[in-house]
Every structure is written in C-alpha cells, then in structure tokens.
Design a protein around this motif. Structure first.
Motif, PDB file in Angstrom:
ATOM      1  N   LYS A   1      -1.551   9.038   2.493  1.00 27.44           N
ATOM      2  CA  LYS A   1      -1.850  10.106   3.332  1.00 27.44           C
ATOM      3  C   LYS A   1      -2.403   9.614   4.642  1.00 27.44           C
TER       4      LYS A   1
ATOM      5  N   LYS B   1      -3.667   6.513  -8.936  1.00 24.55           N
ATOM      6  CA  LYS B   1      -3.456   7.644  -8.412  1.00 24.55           C
ATOM      7  C   LYS B   1      -4.329   8.130  -7.125  1.00 24.55           C
TER       8      LYS B   1
ATOM      9  N   ARG C   1      -2.760   7.864  -3.298  1.00 23.01           N
ATOM     10  CA  ARG C   1      -2.898   8.900  -2.501  1.00 23.01           C
ATOM     11  C   ARG C   1      -3.494   8.798  -1.129  1.00 23.01           C
TER      12      ARG C   1
ATOM     13  N   PHE D   1       3.976   9.611  -3.788  1.00 20.67           N
ATOM     14  CA  PHE D   1       3.121  10.369  -2.844  1.00 20.67           C
ATOM     15  C   PHE D   1       3.888  10.190  -1.357  1.00 20.67           C
TER      16      PHE D   1
END
Length: 408
Positions: free
Chosen positions: A279, A271, A275, A319
């Motif tokens: 991002k 995770k 992310r 995500f």
C-alpha cells in the motif's frame, strides 16, 4: 474471486454427516486416480472421462449416490488436478520428483457447486439438501455476505479443522481497491534475523506489545519456536494414551489445535506486513526464492519454514493485484555478494553480516541485497525483460485444489 469463510455450528449428528461427506469425497478422488492408473494406454483419460466415471460410481455405491451430483464431480476434479499437475511437471523437464498422484488418506474438505445447498433469506444459515443428512447449519462470522447475490456464489466448501467446522463461499466477483500512485519503490530481502530488510535500510521486526516503548524490538517472530515446548509436550501425551482410545483422540485434538494456532499466527503476520508494504509503495521487488530447495539444508530448515517466506510472497502478489501496484520477482543470484554501489563481487560467508567494499561502501549485508534486488527490478521493468508477479484474486488464501477448480 472472493472467498469468505464462516465457522458453522450444528449438532453432533450434523458433524458426523459432514465427516461422511468428506470421506465420500476422498473415496471418489482415490477411485478416479485408480481408474487413471488402470486405464489402457490407448484410452485417453481426461477431466471429462473422470466426470463420466464419477457418474458411474453413483450407480455402484450408495454412499456416492447420497452425495450431491455436482459435489461428486468436484471430487473427481480433485483427482484430475493431481494428474494434470503430474503431466505439467513432466513436460517442464525440471529435475527432481514430478509429483506422481498418490491416494489421499486424510481428506478434510468437500465442495459443493451451484446445487445441493440453499441459503436462508437472512444469509446467516445454510441448508444442504442432498441425502447425506447435513441439514441446516448456522454461520458464525463477521463477513458481510448479505451484500452479494446468491447467483454469484460459485462454490461452497465444508472444511474440518482441529477447532471445528468451517464453510468457505467462493464468490465470482472482481476484487479491486485501486490506490493512488505515490512514486515510492522498495526492494525486500527476507531473512531469518529480521523478517525482511528493505532498500531504505529498515529491518522489519516484531514489536513488543504492552508496556515497553514502540521502538523496542525483538528479532524475527518465530511462532513455531515459541510454541515448540508446548507442542512437544502435547505430542508426548498422545503416545502415553492407548491406541484407538478416546483419550488418545482428545490428545491428538489438543496437539492439532496448537499447530493450527501457529499457522494462523503466520498467516496474519504475513498478511499485515504485506498489506502495509504494497500500500505504501508503487513497486515492490523481492527475490524469486525456491524455498523447497532451501529447506533441504537441515541446519536452517526449521528457521526458514518458521519465517514463512513463500506465504509472505503470496500475500505481496495478492495485494499488488488488489491495489493495482507492481510486484516483481527477480533472480536471487549474487544479490548478497555484489556491491550495490560499484557492482564488484565481494565474497562473504553467511555469518558475515556487514558488507564492506573496496569502493568505501559499508552497510548491512541484507540492506545491500535489498538495494540490488530493487535495481534488478528496475532494469527488468525498463527493458521489459521480466514478467510481473500476478496475485490471487481472493481475500483468503486457500488450498490449491480449490483455486485450480475455481479458475478452470
């Protein structure tokens, strides 16, 4: 959809009531599958027929009647999920096993829909109002469920794990956090030596914590390998106890907790990395790997499973949807063999870690593969010949049965 998870606290009698509800859920699911197996070929058994059959079970069995009516329907839907998945696999005509529905032996959860429960005004306690006798449970966790309306809660799932009991709240809201476009694109090649290598030449590894400098790195974080000695010791203790004794149950609980810790470590690591990758990039390209086929290689099966490639892919896709980015899965064929500069196929064994081409291109084989993956994703995006990966709109990855029932 958003899923918030709390640990629940109660008394032993309440935990026993939760176990009874879980056993009843397992019983209903298995009876639904048996009903489908024994049905005449002319009789069409679908989701609605199983829901109707679950109502009949409430009249025949007292334990089923004690469970909330919507929870009974939810248990029957689990049986239909196994049946419909089998039908879909048969229609796809893929080789291999089709997943014929099996009877469940160790169910660990039960689901309530919009009835059978009531939240305290503070939303830090929940009361289950059916006849199972679960009663009021305390909710322990940092999630801010007070920010959501009770009408938005579509399902509540009680789960038994090795370290206690948990409650998952499925909230019917659209979760999004649109990030500004920065123009960066990246290709990822997952591996065993490093967690992944990207098209920029970076190898993601597990950094040491504590006293060592941040640039000092170790290879791919192998959580199972690190805990393997302790897990094997706890497993041997199980068989030293008398079968059915209290000591054996305690030893099994210790063994299960160690595996649960490894599972949570994998999830948090995947995770966190996913992310950061999504991002910081507008386009993330990765291989469409069939991990279930790759683990058939007994020499690498444990290492591949420990790397948790598919879990990493799930979080990338999640995500990507949350941040409004693009995640593209490309075919993995010849990504390691083809030169990223001239396109010539350069045959190399798995032990060869450097790509050397006659055109003068020389770099790490995983970086070469990552560049090829990014180039394939760009071609597919420009030609619109590939579909983008779609993430799951939840904050916590949960079992497939809950997802399928939420989405239907």
């Amino acid at each position: 959809m958003l899923v918030l998870e709390y640990k629940v606290k109660g008394k032993k009698a309440q935990y026993a009531a939760i176990d009874d509800a879980i056993r009843t859920t397992q019983f209903i699911r298995n009876k639904a599958i048996r009903y489908w197996m024994d049905a005449d070929k002319e009789l069409k058994v679908d989701k609605f027929a199983l829901n109707k059959y679950s109502t009949q079970l409430r009249k025949e069995f007292m334990s089923v009647a004690e469970l909330n009516s919507m929870a009974v329907q939810s248990a029957a839907e689990r049986g239909w999920f196994a049946i419909s998945r089998f039908y879909d696999n048969c229609k796809s005509k893929n080789s291999g096993k089709k997943g014929y529905p099996r009877f469940q032996k160790d169910c660990r959860s039960t689901e309530y829909k919009t009835s059978g429960w009531k939240l305290h005004p503070t939303k830090r306690r929940i009361t289950f109002t059916d006849k199972k006798g679960i009663g009021e449970l305390r909710l322990l966790g940092k999630w801010n469920i007070q920010a959501y309306d009770t009408k938005d809660i579509k399902r509540i799932r009680l789960i038994r794990r090795a370290d206690g009991y948990y409650a998952q709240f499925c909230i019917g809201i659209v979760l999004s956090d649109i990030q500004p476009k920065i123009g960066a694109e990246i290709g990822l090649d997952v591996g065993i030596e490093s967690f992944y290598s990207d098209s920029n030449g970076h190898h993601e590894k597990a950094a040491f914590g504590g006293k060592l400098p941040p640039k000092t790195c170790r290879p791919n974080p192998k959580f199972l390998r690190k805990a393997e000695t302790s897990i094997k010791q706890s497993q041997r203790r199980i068989y030293k106890k008398v079968k059915g004794s209290l000591g054996r149950r305690k030893a099994r609980k210790v063994y299960a907790k160690k595996h649960l810790r490894v599972s949570r470590q994998r999830i948090e690591h995947a995770k966190r990395i996913a992310r950061c990758v999504v991002k910081s990039n507008d386009l993330v390209a990765y291989e469409d790997l069939r991990v279930s086929n790759m683990v058939k290689n007994h020499c690498l099966a444990k290492s591949i499973s420990d790397a948790s490639w598919y879990l990493f892919r799930q979080w990338l896709e999640y995500f990507a949807v949350k941040f409004d980015k693009l995640a593209v899965a490309v075919p993995p064929h010849y990504t390691s063999q083809k030169c990223s500069s001239c396109g010539v196929i350069v045959k190399k064994s798995l032990s060869t870690r450097t790509h050397n081409c006659s055109c003068g291109r020389s770099l790490h084989r995983d970086v070469n593969a990552a560049i090829n993956i990014l180039n394939l994703a760009r071609q597919g995006r420009d030609g619109q010949s590939r579909t983008n990966a779609v993430g799951v709109g939840i904050s916590t990855l949960v079992g497939a049965s809950l997802l399928e029932q939420i989405l239907t």
